[in-house]
Design an enzyme around this catalytic site. Structure first.
Site, PDB file in Angstrom:
ATOM      1  CB  CYS A   4       0.557   0.734   7.841  1.00  0.00           C
ATOM      2  SG  CYS A   4       0.496  -0.516   9.100  1.00  0.00           S
ATOM      3  CB  CYS A  63       3.753  -3.670  16.223  1.00  0.00           C
ATOM      4  SG  CYS A  63       5.310  -3.348  15.980  1.00  0.00           S
ATOM      5  CB  CYS A  79       6.559  -5.876   9.321  1.00  0.00           C
ATOM      6  SG  CYS A  79       7.604  -4.337  10.412  1.00  0.00           S
ATOM      7  CB  CYS A  87       1.942   7.302   3.940  1.00  0.00           C
ATOM      8  SG  CYS A  87       2.820   6.087   4.856  1.00  0.00           S
ATOM      9  CB  CYS A  97       1.324  -3.702  13.005  1.00  0.00           C
ATOM     10  SG  CYS A  97       1.270  -3.093  11.403  1.00  0.00           S
ATOM     11  CD  GLU A 146      -2.422  -0.885   2.429  1.00  0.00           C
ATOM     12  OE1 GLU A 146      -3.303  -1.889   2.788  1.00  0.00           O
ATOM     13  OE2 GLU A 146      -2.662   0.059   3.964  1.00  0.00           O
TER      14      GLU A 146
HETATM   15  N1  SAH Z   1       7.817  -0.143  10.634  1.00  0.00           N
HETATM   16  C1  SAH Z   1       7.603   1.922  10.967  1.00  0.00           C
HETATM   17  C2  SAH Z   1       7.131   2.167   9.974  1.00  0.00           C
HETATM   18  C3  SAH Z   1       5.346   1.613   9.691  1.00  0.00           C
HETATM   19  S1  SAH Z   1       4.084   1.746  10.340  1.00  0.00           S
HETATM   20  C4  SAH Z   1       7.264   1.713  12.505  1.00  0.00           C
HETATM   21  O1  SAH Z   1       6.663   1.235  12.989  1.00  0.00           O
HETATM   22  O2  SAH Z   1       7.208   3.139  12.315  1.00  0.00           O
HETATM   23  C5  SAH Z   1       4.382   2.842  10.439  1.00  0.00           C
HETATM   24  C6  SAH Z   1       2.904   3.305  11.480  1.00  0.00           C
HETATM   25  O3  SAH Z   1       1.255   3.032  11.644  1.00  0.00           O
HETATM   26  C7  SAH Z   1       3.189   3.156  12.907  1.00  0.00           C
HETATM   27  O4  SAH Z   1       3.664   4.790  13.607  1.00  0.00           O
HETATM   28  C8  SAH Z   1       2.316   2.706  13.852  1.00  0.00           C
HETATM   29  O5  SAH Z   1       2.088   2.825  15.054  1.00  0.00           O
HETATM   30  C9  SAH Z   1       1.226   3.022  12.903  1.00  0.00           C
HETATM   31  N2  SAH Z   1      -0.036   1.741  13.366  1.00  0.00           N
HETATM   32  C10 SAH Z   1      -0.024   0.585  13.377  1.00  0.00           C
HETATM   33  N3  SAH Z   1      -0.955   0.346  13.541  1.00  0.00           N
HETATM   34  C11 SAH Z   1      -1.742   0.957  14.107  1.00  0.00           C
HETATM   35  C12 SAH Z   1      -3.372   0.992  13.903  1.00  0.00           C
HETATM   36  N4  SAH Z   1      -4.179  -0.229  14.146  1.00  0.00           N
HETATM   37  N5  SAH Z   1      -3.623   2.373  14.519  1.00  0.00           N
HETATM   38  C13 SAH Z   1      -2.980   3.435  14.350  1.00  0.00           C
HETATM   39  N6  SAH Z   1      -1.646   3.363  13.787  1.00  0.00           N
HETATM   40  C14 SAH Z   1      -1.085   2.659  13.824  1.00  0.00           C
HETATM   41 FE1  SF4 Z   2       6.449  -3.447  11.834  1.00  0.00          FE
HETATM   42 FE2  SF4 Z   2       3.990  -2.693  11.431  1.00  0.00          FE
HETATM   43 FE3  SF4 Z   2       5.360  -2.486  14.047  1.00  0.00          FE
HETATM   44 FE4  SF4 Z   2       5.832  -0.563  11.779  1.00  0.00          FE
HETATM   45  S1  SF4 Z   2       4.170  -1.069  13.212  1.00  0.00           S
HETATM   46  S2  SF4 Z   2       6.907  -2.324  13.182  1.00  0.00           S
HETATM   47  S3  SF4 Z   2       5.216  -1.797  10.396  1.00  0.00           S
HETATM   48  S4  SF4 Z   2       4.640  -5.099  12.973  1.00  0.00           S
END
Ligand code: SAH
Ligand code: SF4
Length: 360
Positions: free
Chosen positions: A344, A124, A120, A113, A127, A87
């Site tokens: 994301c 997390c 990944c 973005c 995520c 995306e």
């Molecule tokens: N991996 C990198 C960049 C991509 S994630 C990182 O983690 O910084 C980009 C952003 O999306 C991160 O700040 C993450 O906290 C946010 N994100 C992921 N899942 C989310 C969710 N369910 N609601 C809001 N933000 C989210």
């Molecule tokens: Fe990976 Fe999602 Fe964690 Fe960013 S927030 S490091 S994309 S698992």
């Protein structure tokens, strides 16, 4: 899979393509005219195009889905050559400013973005991208192509300014070599000419790689996905915090070269009942003491099956107020594109679910 012409710096193309002026022309087709294929390159001799076409492709991405939000956010789903999908998001940051006669005083401002990996490895717990595991790194050209395709699709002229945030799918620092190359290609004077200052790398905090990126001296900004003020909660949210704890990240940030006028952004994903209390706000102030920081509070964006909840507006405002009162710059990320699967990984997931439904 053939490499794309977007995988190479101008210097690298000069080593492969003669005479040299053809490289400048090709760069113009790629980055000023957003060529989609070799046929588009009108003033390049057919023989050269055929020769290049045997080794390379032009555009490694295909737009397979597009969702437009009422606030001007457009979310794209791309298919790669191997049919994997990623995306990218087109974000309108400021509207066009016009005078009473309707003349444009200032053009609208946009940020793109981009994704850096399919899936990944970091995993997390909040995520959606993490749920599908890790598939592969994106090449430099696949990262660059996201910007080229979005600019083309939105008829955004090559010389109009644009900001890039590496905040799509994937952990950018886990794909550091290709990331660094994409940053360099974006900076090319004869290409898109996007300076390091306009590029922000968001990381979940691989502290050793923050150091490595700093040493490359690319002039980019970093944003740290902090999300928690103590290691226990942070390790629950971001499992690799066990190897790269909060302290190691703060130390790496202190070593990172930043423009004296700029600040390091700390992203703080606010989750109801987890980290939305004023006690956490207090600890955050203490943690960031002595760093030129800016905090970006993000509402957790729930999805089907997610374990966490969105915080209340009141708690979010109180958190922000506490930080501001204690001298921190703090913004709340307005939930851009909230009506279009904004966080994301959510558009990809939606498309997959729909495909599965139609397959039944
Ligand atoms: N991996 C990198 C960049 C991509 S994630 C990182 O983690 O910084 C980009 C952003 O999306 C991160 O700040 C993450 O906290 C946010 N994100 C992921 N899942 C989310 C969710 N369910 N609601 C809001 N933000 C989210
Ligand atoms: Fe990976 Fe999602 Fe964690 Fe960013 S927030 S490091 S994309 S698992």
């Amino acid at each position: 899979m053939k490499p794309s012409l977007l995988d190479f710096t101008q210097q690298e193309l000069l080593e492969q393509i003669k005479p040299a002026f053809r490289v400048k022309q090709i760069f113009g087709w790629l980055y000023h005219n957003y060529a989609d294929n070799f046929d588009d390159m009108k003033n390049i001799p057919k023989a050269l195009k055929e020769e290049l076409g045997e080794k390379y492709i032009v555009n490694p991405l295909k737009i397979v889905r597009k969702e437009e939000s009422s606030d001007g956010t457009i979310k794209y789903l791309f298919e790669l050559q191997d049919k994997k999908t990623v995306e990218a998001v087109w974000l309108k940051m400021k509207d066009t400013l016009r005078n009473d006669a309707g003349e444009v005083l200032q053009e609208a401002k946009y940020t793109i973005c981009v994704s850096t990996q399919v899936g990944c490895k970091v995993g997390c717990s909040f995520c959606l991208t993490a749920k599908g595991g890790f598939t592969r790194d994106l090449s430099a050209g696949e990262i660059v192509a996201q910007v080229v395709n979005l600019k083309r699709d939105n008829e955004h002229k090559h010389n109009r300014k644009i900001n890039i945030v590496y905040m799509g799918m994937g952990e950018p620092l886990d794909n550091l070599d290709n990331l660094a190359k994409a940053i360099e290609i974006f900076k090319e004077d004869d290409g898109l000419c996007i300076s390091g200052k306009r590029q922000t790398v968001s990381t979940s905090g691989l502290s050793n790689k923050i150091d490595k990126l700093g040493k490359m001296d690319l002039g980019v900004h970093i944003a740290i996905s902090l999300h928690a003020v103590d290691d226990e909660l942070r390790s629950e949210l971001i499992p690799m915090n066990k190897a790269h704890n909060i302290n190691s990240i703060i130390e790496a940030v202190k070593r990172f070269p930043i423009d004296t006028r700029k600040r390091v952004m700390f992203e703080y994903l606010v989750i109801k009942g987890k980290n939305d209390d004023l006690g956490s706000a207090k600890k955050l102030v203490k943690l960031l003491h002595g760093i030129k920081a800016k905090v970006n509070l993000i509402y957790f964006n729930p999805y089907e099956g997610s374990d966490y909840e969105r915080p209340s507006r009141d708690d979010m405002m109180a958190f922000q107020e506490y930080l501001v009162q204690h001298g921190l710059l703090c913004t709340i990320r307005d939930s851009k594109g909230i009506d279009i699967s904004a966080a994301c990984g959510q558009l990809k997931e939606k498309t997959q679910n729909e495909l599965e439904e139609t397959n039944i």
